[in-house]
Design a protein around this motif. Structure first.
Motif, PDB file in Angstrom:
ATOM      1  N   UNK A 189       1.504  -1.414   0.023  1.00 53.47           N
ATOM      2  CA  UNK A 189       0.145   0.179  -0.071  1.00 53.47           C
ATOM      3  C   UNK A 189       0.835   1.650  -0.123  1.00 53.47           C
ATOM      4  N   UNK A 190       1.916   1.219   0.221  1.00 53.46           N
ATOM      5  CA  UNK A 190       2.889   2.433   0.549  1.00 53.46           C
ATOM      6  C   UNK A 190       4.264   2.260  -0.119  1.00 53.46           C
ATOM      7  N   UNK A 191       5.242   1.105  -0.639  1.00 59.86           N
ATOM      8  CA  UNK A 191       6.648   1.157  -1.107  1.00 59.86           C
ATOM      9  C   UNK A 191       6.025   1.405  -2.934  1.00 59.86           C
ATOM     10  N   UNK A 192       6.407   2.517  -3.600  1.00 64.34           N
ATOM     11  CA  UNK A 192       6.560   2.352  -4.539  1.00 64.34           C
ATOM     12  C   UNK A 192       7.774   2.117  -5.756  1.00 64.34           C
ATOM     13  N   UNK A 193       7.020   1.551  -6.921  1.00 68.86           N
ATOM     14  CA  UNK A 193       7.834   1.078  -8.307  1.00 68.86           C
ATOM     15  C   UNK A 193       7.918   2.608  -8.724  1.00 68.86           C
ATOM     16  N   UNK A 194       9.728   2.682  -9.261  1.00 68.31           N
ATOM     17  CA  UNK A 194       9.106   3.241 -10.280  1.00 68.31           C
ATOM     18  C   UNK A 194       9.112   2.813 -11.573  1.00 68.31           C
ATOM     19  N   UNK A 243       0.519  -4.348  -9.352  1.00 67.57           N
ATOM     20  CA  UNK A 243      -0.250  -5.401  -8.985  1.00 67.57           C
ATOM     21  C   UNK A 243      -1.470  -6.095 -10.014  1.00 67.57           C
ATOM     22  N   UNK A 244      -2.701  -4.810  -9.484  1.00 67.60           N
ATOM     23  CA  UNK A 244      -4.122  -3.916  -9.889  1.00 67.60           C
ATOM     24  C   UNK A 244      -3.480  -4.058 -11.507  1.00 67.60           C
ATOM     25  N   UNK A 245      -2.855  -3.451 -12.435  1.00 71.14           N
ATOM     26  CA  UNK A 245      -2.646  -3.293 -13.396  1.00 71.14           C
ATOM     27  C   UNK A 245      -2.496  -4.176 -14.315  1.00 71.14           C
ATOM     28  N   UNK A 246      -1.848  -5.548 -13.918  1.00 71.20           N
ATOM     29  CA  UNK A 246      -1.543  -6.609 -14.076  1.00 71.20           C
ATOM     30  C   UNK A 246      -2.660  -7.979 -14.100  1.00 71.20           C
ATOM     31  N   UNK A 247      -3.619  -7.059 -13.404  1.00 78.63           N
ATOM     32  CA  UNK A 247      -4.596  -7.458 -13.000  1.00 78.63           C
ATOM     33  C   UNK A 247      -4.509  -9.166 -12.076  1.00 78.63           C
ATOM     34  N   UNK A 248      -3.227  -9.016 -10.860  1.00 79.23           N
ATOM     35  CA  UNK A 248      -3.080  -9.361 -10.062  1.00 79.23           C
ATOM     36  C   UNK A 248      -3.505  -8.689  -8.604  1.00 79.23           C
ATOM     37  N   UNK A 255       3.128  -0.864  -4.763  1.00 79.96           N
ATOM     38  CA  UNK A 255       3.263  -2.162  -5.715  1.00 79.96           C
ATOM     39  C   UNK A 255       1.731  -2.527  -6.049  1.00 79.96           C
ATOM     40  N   UNK A 256       0.941  -2.464  -5.002  1.00 75.38           N
ATOM     41  CA  UNK A 256      -0.012  -2.598  -5.301  1.00 75.38           C
ATOM     42  C   UNK A 256      -0.898  -2.323  -5.884  1.00 75.38           C
ATOM     43  N   UNK A 257      -1.165  -0.354  -6.892  1.00 70.93           N
ATOM     44  CA  UNK A 257      -1.886  -0.277  -7.661  1.00 70.93           C
ATOM     45  C   UNK A 257      -1.081  -0.828  -9.088  1.00 70.93           C
TER      46      UNK A 257
END
Length: 151
Positions: free
Chosen positions: A61-66, A87-92, A83-85
């Motif tokens: 919920x708080x760690x970021x991916x660049x 995963x959501x974009x990848x439909x996971x 990170x969760x967003x």
């Protein structure tokens, strides 16, 4: 001997006005570098990824991916996403820590077996059965009856 000192301070105090294009700004608390592009604008300089330390665990919920946004026409192409967003974009599903598959592109990702062999991405009709090994390494499919039909 003369020394050059860059403008520096806390990230929260980065200037938003009165900058000179090309002026470097260093944050002393975050170790980031920003370069002014105008009197009221600046761009962050992306760090050398291979010089960063390894993250021990992920807080989705708080760690970021660049991400490098190749569709961005101009300006800063590097974007952040949780990170969760991502995963959501990848439909996971965000709660998932295992790899999953989908039946079709854009379909809901799930496990082949599911939780009990009846709710996975692959489901068998009544003439078939399957079981998985105790180590979750493979699935055995059994055919109860093969009916060639009639003529």
């Amino acid at each position: 001997m003369a020394r050059l000192q860059l403008k520096r301070g806390l990230k929260a105090n980065l200037p938003s006005t009165g900058m000179l294009a090309g002026e470097p700004l260093v944050t002393t608390d975050r170790g980031t570098l920003h370069v002014a592009t105008g009197t009221t604008s600046k761009l962050p300089v992306v760090p050398a990824i291979d010089d960063l330390t390894t993250l021990a665990s992920v807080d989705g919920t708080s760690d970021l991916v660049l991400i490098h946004d190749a569709s961005e026409a101009a300006g800063q192409k590097e974007k952040k996403i949780t990170f969760n967003a991502f995963k959501t974009a990848l439909n996971i599903p965000s709660s998932s820590t295992d790899e999953k598959v989908a039946v079709v592109s854009g379909g809901t990702a799930g496990y082949l077996w599911g939780t009990d062999g009846n709710d996975g991405v692959i489901r068998l009709n009544s003439s078939l059965s399957w079981s998985k090994d105790a180590g979750n390494g493979y699935v055995t499919i059994a055919v109860e009856t093969v009916d060639g039909g009639s003529f």
